[in-house]
Structure formats: structure tokens, C-alpha cells
Design a protein around this motif. Structure first.
Motif, PDB file in Angstrom:
ATOM      1  N   THR A   5       0.850  -1.183   0.000  1.00 49.82           N
ATOM      2  CA  THR A   5       0.000   0.000   0.000  1.00 49.82           C
ATOM      3  C   THR A   5       0.887   1.234   0.000  1.00 49.82           C
ATOM      4  O   THR A   5       2.092   1.168   0.239  1.00 49.82           O
ATOM      5  N   LEU A   6       0.254   2.388  -0.221  1.00 50.44           N
ATOM      6  CA  LEU A   6       1.026   3.615  -0.282  1.00 50.44           C
ATOM      7  C   LEU A   6       1.539   4.049   1.077  1.00 50.44           C
ATOM      8  O   LEU A   6       2.290   4.998   1.179  1.00 50.44           O
ATOM      9  N   THR A   7       1.161   3.357   2.139  1.00 51.19           N
ATOM     10  CA  THR A   7       1.672   3.709   3.447  1.00 51.19           C
ATOM     11  C   THR A   7       2.946   2.951   3.776  1.00 51.19           C
ATOM     12  O   THR A   7       3.552   3.172   4.799  1.00 51.19           O
ATOM     13  N   ASP A   8       3.363   2.032   2.869  1.00 56.30           N
ATOM     14  CA  ASP A   8       4.562   1.259   3.144  1.00 56.30           C
ATOM     15  C   ASP A   8       5.804   2.135   3.121  1.00 56.30           C
ATOM     16  O   ASP A   8       6.761   1.893   3.833  1.00 56.30           O
ATOM     17  N   GLY A   9       5.849   3.140   2.231  1.00 54.75           N
ATOM     18  CA  GLY A   9       7.032   3.948   2.086  1.00 54.75           C
ATOM     19  C   GLY A   9       6.942   5.217   2.897  1.00 54.75           C
ATOM     20  O   GLY A   9       6.093   5.391   3.764  1.00 54.75           O
ATOM     21  N   ASP A  35       9.971  -5.085  -9.844  1.00 56.01           N
ATOM     22  CA  ASP A  35      11.135  -5.007  -8.956  1.00 56.01           C
ATOM     23  C   ASP A  35      10.797  -4.443  -7.585  1.00 56.01           C
ATOM     24  O   ASP A  35      11.546  -4.658  -6.621  1.00 56.01           O
ATOM     25  N   THR A  36       9.692  -3.712  -7.466  1.00 51.72           N
ATOM     26  CA  THR A  36       9.274  -3.208  -6.158  1.00 51.72           C
ATOM     27  C   THR A  36       8.207  -4.109  -5.533  1.00 51.72           C
ATOM     28  O   THR A  36       7.596  -3.737  -4.525  1.00 51.72           O
ATOM     29  N   TYR A  84       0.527   2.534  -8.986  1.00 57.64           N
ATOM     30  CA  TYR A  84       0.934   2.813  -7.616  1.00 57.64           C
ATOM     31  C   TYR A  84       1.946   1.764  -7.171  1.00 57.64           C
ATOM     32  O   TYR A  84       1.724   0.565  -7.353  1.00 57.64           O
ATOM     33  N   PHE A  85       3.063   2.230  -6.603  1.00 60.55           N
ATOM     34  CA  PHE A  85       4.035   1.298  -6.042  1.00 60.55           C
ATOM     35  C   PHE A  85       4.780   1.993  -4.912  1.00 60.55           C
ATOM     36  O   PHE A  85       4.679   3.212  -4.721  1.00 60.55           O
ATOM     37  N   ALA A  86       5.526   1.208  -4.152  1.00 56.45           N
ATOM     38  CA  ALA A  86       6.206   1.751  -2.989  1.00 56.45           C
ATOM     39  C   ALA A  86       7.477   0.974  -2.715  1.00 56.45           C
ATOM     40  O   ALA A  86       7.611  -0.195  -3.080  1.00 56.45           O
ATOM     41  N   THR A  87       8.441   1.650  -2.099  1.00 56.28           N
ATOM     42  CA  THR A  87       9.652   1.033  -1.586  1.00 56.28           C
ATOM     43  C   THR A  87       9.716   1.376  -0.103  1.00 56.28           C
ATOM     44  O   THR A  87       8.915   2.191   0.389  1.00 56.28           O
ATOM     45  N   PRO A  88      10.637   0.793   0.648  1.00 55.89           N
ATOM     46  CA  PRO A  88      10.740   1.167   2.071  1.00 55.89           C
ATOM     47  C   PRO A  88      11.017   2.648   2.290  1.00 55.89           C
ATOM     48  O   PRO A  88      10.714   3.186   3.356  1.00 55.89           O
ATOM     49  N   ALA A  89      11.574   3.334   1.291  1.00 54.29           N
ATOM     50  CA  ALA A  89      11.948   4.739   1.464  1.00 54.29           C
ATOM     51  C   ALA A  89      10.858   5.712   1.052  1.00 54.29           C
ATOM     52  O   ALA A  89      10.796   6.834   1.563  1.00 54.29           O
ATOM     53  N   ARG A  90       9.981   5.327   0.100  1.00 54.11           N
ATOM     54  CA  ARG A  90       9.059   6.315  -0.463  1.00 54.11           C
ATOM     55  C   ARG A  90       7.923   5.616  -1.199  1.00 54.11           C
ATOM     56  O   ARG A  90       8.083   4.496  -1.678  1.00 54.11           O
ATOM     57  N   SER A  91       6.790   6.297  -1.301  1.00 50.04           N
ATOM     58  CA  SER A  91       5.663   5.816  -2.099  1.00 50.04           C
ATOM     59  C   SER A  91       5.572   6.630  -3.382  1.00 50.04           C
ATOM     60  O   SER A  91       6.005   7.782  -3.433  1.00 50.04           O
ATOM     61  N   PHE A  92       4.979   6.016  -4.423  1.00 53.26           N
ATOM     62  CA  PHE A  92       4.965   6.649  -5.733  1.00 53.26           C
ATOM     63  C   PHE A  92       3.584   6.522  -6.385  1.00 53.26           C
ATOM     64  O   PHE A  92       2.934   5.487  -6.263  1.00 53.26           O
ATOM     65  N   VAL A  93       3.181   7.586  -7.079  1.00 55.20           N
ATOM     66  CA  VAL A  93       2.050   7.547  -7.996  1.00 55.20           C
ATOM     67  C   VAL A  93       2.628   7.846  -9.365  1.00 55.20           C
ATOM     68  O   VAL A  93       3.228   8.905  -9.581  1.00 55.20           O
ATOM     69  N   LEU A 216      14.899   7.654  -7.723  1.00 54.96           N
ATOM     70  CA  LEU A 216      13.519   7.985  -7.366  1.00 54.96           C
ATOM     71  C   LEU A 216      13.352   8.087  -5.854  1.00 54.96           C
ATOM     72  O   LEU A 216      12.563   8.901  -5.365  1.00 54.96           O
ATOM     73  N   GLU A 217      14.074   7.275  -5.124  1.00 56.97           N
ATOM     74  CA  GLU A 217      13.968   7.303  -3.664  1.00 56.97           C
ATOM     75  C   GLU A 217      14.647   8.524  -3.051  1.00 56.97           C
ATOM     76  O   GLU A 217      14.254   8.980  -1.976  1.00 56.97           O
TER      77      GLU A 217
END
Length: 444
Positions: A5-9, A35-36, A84-93, A216-217
Motif C-alpha cells: 500500500t502507499l503507506t509502506d514507504g 522489482d518493487t 501505484y508502487f512503494a519502496t521502504p523509502a518512499r511511495s509513488f504515484v 527515485l527514492e
């Protein structure tokens, strides 16, 4: 494998993609999702099976995002698709826009709110006309950061030389458009194999910069940072006036909307931009309870200490730096209508939550994005063209210059009969700040 979810990052970064047809944009977007770990296991299984059936050795990740291909084949207009995707550092639209030149209007729509845009080029073709067009559009829209993804780098004989040549050419273009070197990054990638997307590739030893996801992060979130610092004064378009008229709330009068810029706090002095009436913030309501302050992007209901006349379409602003309301102004417009725009056209203008009648005045100039030049005094502005025009509205519009504030410096032009959106406008002369010196002949 589950989709995050977008709250992950951490904080949210809005990005967009653009490129010519067959540059590998769908594969790149699919690779970012893959990859994410932002796609479900059954989706990966389905893509893998379809790829094997086609005789491919690796999954065709473009299948993850090519759901619009059938619509394209049927001739149906393609709109912007949001991923929509997310990494531990940031969320993305991510706004995924079509690549063909006839869909420039969709590119404008997708990039209008982006803080970073990824432009793709095929390493075998280099910078093409569409690349220059997209870079020019991004400069006009004030996109703060660009990434040039030189894709299919594994398919050229001398990747180091090809990458250096493309990077040099693109840097010349972006500098002419007013970008500083630190705002632009070129990355050699292979979306098919994942080179320099999430992991650094051994096949590109000449490249020592970050991977795409690392960049991106870490790239500055300029809009979010400005809002958090409070660098921009309050801009609050009133969406709805709330008056419950119940026994529990006999005198409740709240103004609902989203904070478009700046910060609002209890006790702040505000002004209604169109009328000049002043008051102070008495209370900030949300469905989850009261707040002491709210930042840009937060939807709230404001209650004032004075009973003044405010309705939908009004703009509540910081008293110290409220925008001036004007009925005549200059704007840069990307024309989206099938019929050309002409002097004297009577349309509707939607700015924030306010809609008013507008008359198109002088058509001052067209922007030639290929040669980075202005064509003075055109007779019309055609579909997908960008021009500078004069407008006169029936009611004063309290607006900021787009170069200062993207949220309150933009507007839409609407067909008063059919209600269709005909143009996307930027208040002020967005063409003026660009260095419109022609490019070197070798770059054209």
C-alpha cells in the motif's frame, strides 16, 4: 508476493513517464512494478505463461501494463493510466501516458502534477522529435526533475559511446529549456533485463551513477518540501459550504476543501481573495477530529471567527500575501480540442473550484517545440499545439503565476455546450522564462 500500500514507504512522489512509440515504456513501467514487488503472484504467473507461449525466455513485463492496447487497436481515445508502487523509502504515484504524438494532450495531463518525469529513448534511435517535444512540454509545465532513461542499451554495439552521445545531446536541449544540470539525470537501462532499474548492471561499467529506483527514492520532493516549510502562503479553494442546521450545531458554518498550498493554523488571519473580506481561523475540522494546523494536500473544513459571505468557488488565502484578482491576463495554453482555438471564442474557465465565462483575446504566439522558437501572431491554435493567449473573464480570478504556484496558477477551458475540456492553461507567460535561442543545427 503481495502488492504494497502507499503507506509502506515514506513521503509520496508523483512521477510520470513519456516517450515515443516502441521505446519500451510499458516494459519499464512493468519492471518498476515487478522489482518493487507491487504486483500479485497470480499476475506474474499469467505474464510468465503468456511469455512462454510466445517463445520468450524471460517474462514480458509490458503485459502487466498493456491493458489499454486493445482499446488502442479499436481506435478508442487513451487516457492517462495511474500506477501505484512503494519502496521502504518512499511511495509513488506514476502517470503512464501514451507515446504517440497525437496523445500529447494526455502527456500534459499526466505530467501536470508530476515532480519528476522519466523520458525514454531507444538507444538505437537516440533523441528524436518526440523527445524534444516532451522535454519542452515538461519545461513549460515546470516539472522540477527529469530522468532520461536510455533504454535497450544492451542492443547497441558500443553502449558507452552511444550513451555519451545521447546524454550530451539531451543535456544541450534541457539547458536551452532552462534546466540546471542537477535537475536532469541520464541513466543507461535495459527494461527487459532489469539493468540499472533496481540493480546496478555489470554490462554498463562506464556508468557510475544511481539506479533508477535509487534516484527515485532520493530525489528532492520539491513541492512537498515547500509545503512543509511553509514557503508558500495559504491557498484554499472552497469546495463546499457546510451548514448542518441541526439542534447540536445551530450556528455551524464550515468551508470544506483541500489546502492547495501553504499551511493553515488556528488563529491565522485570512482574506477572501475575490472580496477582500478578512477574518481569522477559529477551528480546523476533519472527520477524525480537530487539528491545530493543516498542510498542503490535506482536506479539511475551516471555521472562521466572523460570519462573512463565502461560497463555493471563493479562495481563502493568507492575508499577508493573497493573490490579486484580475479579469484580464495572459496565459500559456495547451489546446486539447479537435476544433482550433480562435480569437473571440466564448468558453468557460475553471480555476480551482470556480467556473466563469471567458472570452479569448489575442492569440499572441505559438511555441515551436522542435526548434525552441516562437511563431508570432498565429491565426489559430490547433489540437496539441501550445500557445500564448490573452483572456478576459466575466468575474475576477484570484490566481498566482504558474511558475510560482502550480496549483493555483493553472486552469481549464471548457466547452459551454458539451462540457468537454478544450484546453489546459498556465497563468502567466510560461514561454517567457525559457531560453528560446535555437539549438545547434546538429541537434535539430
Amino acid at each position: 508476493m503481495t502488492a504494497p500500500t502507499l503507506t509502506d514507504g515514506g513521503d509520496l512522489l508523483r512521477i510520470a513517464t513519456a516517450g515515443s512509440v516502441d521505446d519500451g515504456k510499458s516494459t519499464l513501467v512493468g519492471r518498476l512494478l515487478y522489482d518493487t514487488k507491487s504486483v500479485l503472484a497470480d499476475q506474474i504467473d499469467a505474464v510468465t505463461k503468456a511469455s512462454v507461449d510466445r517463445g520468450m525466455d524471460t517474462p514480458d513485463l509490458s503485459l502487466l501494463v498493456d491493458g489499454l492496447r486493445a482499446e488502442r487497436e479499436q481506435g478508442i481515445t487513451i487516457d492517462v493510466a495511474y500506477r501505484y508502487f512503494a519502496t521502504p523509502a518512499r511511495s509513488f504515484v506514476l502517470a503512464d501516458t501514451p507515446g504517440h504524438v497525437q496523445y500529447t494532450r494526455n502527456t500534459v495531463s499526466g505530467a501536470s502534477t508530476a515532480q519528476l518525469v522519466i523520458l525514454l529513448v531507444d538507444a538505437r534511435n537516440g533523441v528524436v522529435a518526440q523527445t524534444r517535444r516532451h522535454a519542452a512540454v515538461m519545461a513549460l509545465l515546470g516539472v522540477p526533475q527529469l530522468v532520461l532513461a536510455v533504454n535497450k542499451i544492451d542492443l547497441v554495439d558500443d553502449p558507452a559511446a552511444v550513451f555519451a552521445e545521447i546524454s550530451t545531446e539531451f543535456a544541450a536541449i534541457t539547458r536551452s529549456l532552462g534546466y540546471a544540470d542537477e535537475q536532469v539525470l541520464e541513466i543507461p537501462v535495459s527494461a527487459l533485463h532489469g539493468d540499472n532499474i533496481a540493480h546496478r548492471s555489470a554490462r554498463t561499467p562506464f556508468y557510475t551513477g544511481p539506479t533508477l529506483i535509487e534516484h527515485l527514492e532520493s530525489v528532492p520532493n520539491e513541492q512537498g518540501a515547500a509545503a512543509r516549510r511553509g514557503d508558500m502562503g495559504l491557498r484554499f479553494p472552497v469546495q463546499y459550504v457546510i451548514r448542518p442546521r441541526t439542534a447540536d450545531y445551530p450556528d455551524y458554518r464550515g468551508y470544506a476543501g483541500q489546502v492547495a498550498a501553504g499551511t493553515v493554523s488556528v488563529g491565522d488571519e485570512i482574506v477572501v481573495a475575490s472580496s477582500g473580506q478578512r477574518s481569522r481561523i477559529a477551528k480546523i475540522d476533519t472527520p477524525d477530529g480537530e487539528l491545530a494546523s493543516a498542510h498542503a494536500g490535506r482536506s479539511v473544513t475551516l471555521l472562521l471567527s466572523d460570519d462573512i459571505d463565502i461560497s463555493r468557488g471563493d479562495l481563502i488565502a493568507a492575508a499577508a500575501d493573497a493573490p490579486e484578482a484580475a479579469q484580464q491576463f495572459t496565459a500559456t495554453v495547451c489546446w486539447l480540442g479537435d476544433k482550433p482555438l480562435r480569437t473571440g471564442a466564448r468558453l468557460l474557465l475553471k480555476h480551482g473550484t470556480k467556473t466563469t465565462q471567458v472570452i479569448i483575446g489575442e492569440l499572441q504566439a505559438l511555441f515551436d517545440e522542435q526548434n525552441l522558437a516562437l511563431i508570432e501572431a498565429p491565426e489559430t491554435v490547433e489540437l496539441n499545439q501550445i500557445g500564448r493567449i490573452a483572456l478576459m473573464t466575466a468575474e475576477p480570478i484570484p490566481a498566482d503565476d504558474y511558475q510560482v504556484n502550480r496549483e493555483t496558477g493553472s486552469f481549464l477551458l471548457i466547452d459551454p455546450q458539451g462540457g468537454n475540456t478544450l484546453g489546459a492553461g498556465l497563468i502567466g507567460d510560461a514561454l517567457g522564462p525559457l531560453d528560446l535561442a535555437p539549438l545547434e543545427p546538429a541537434l535539430l
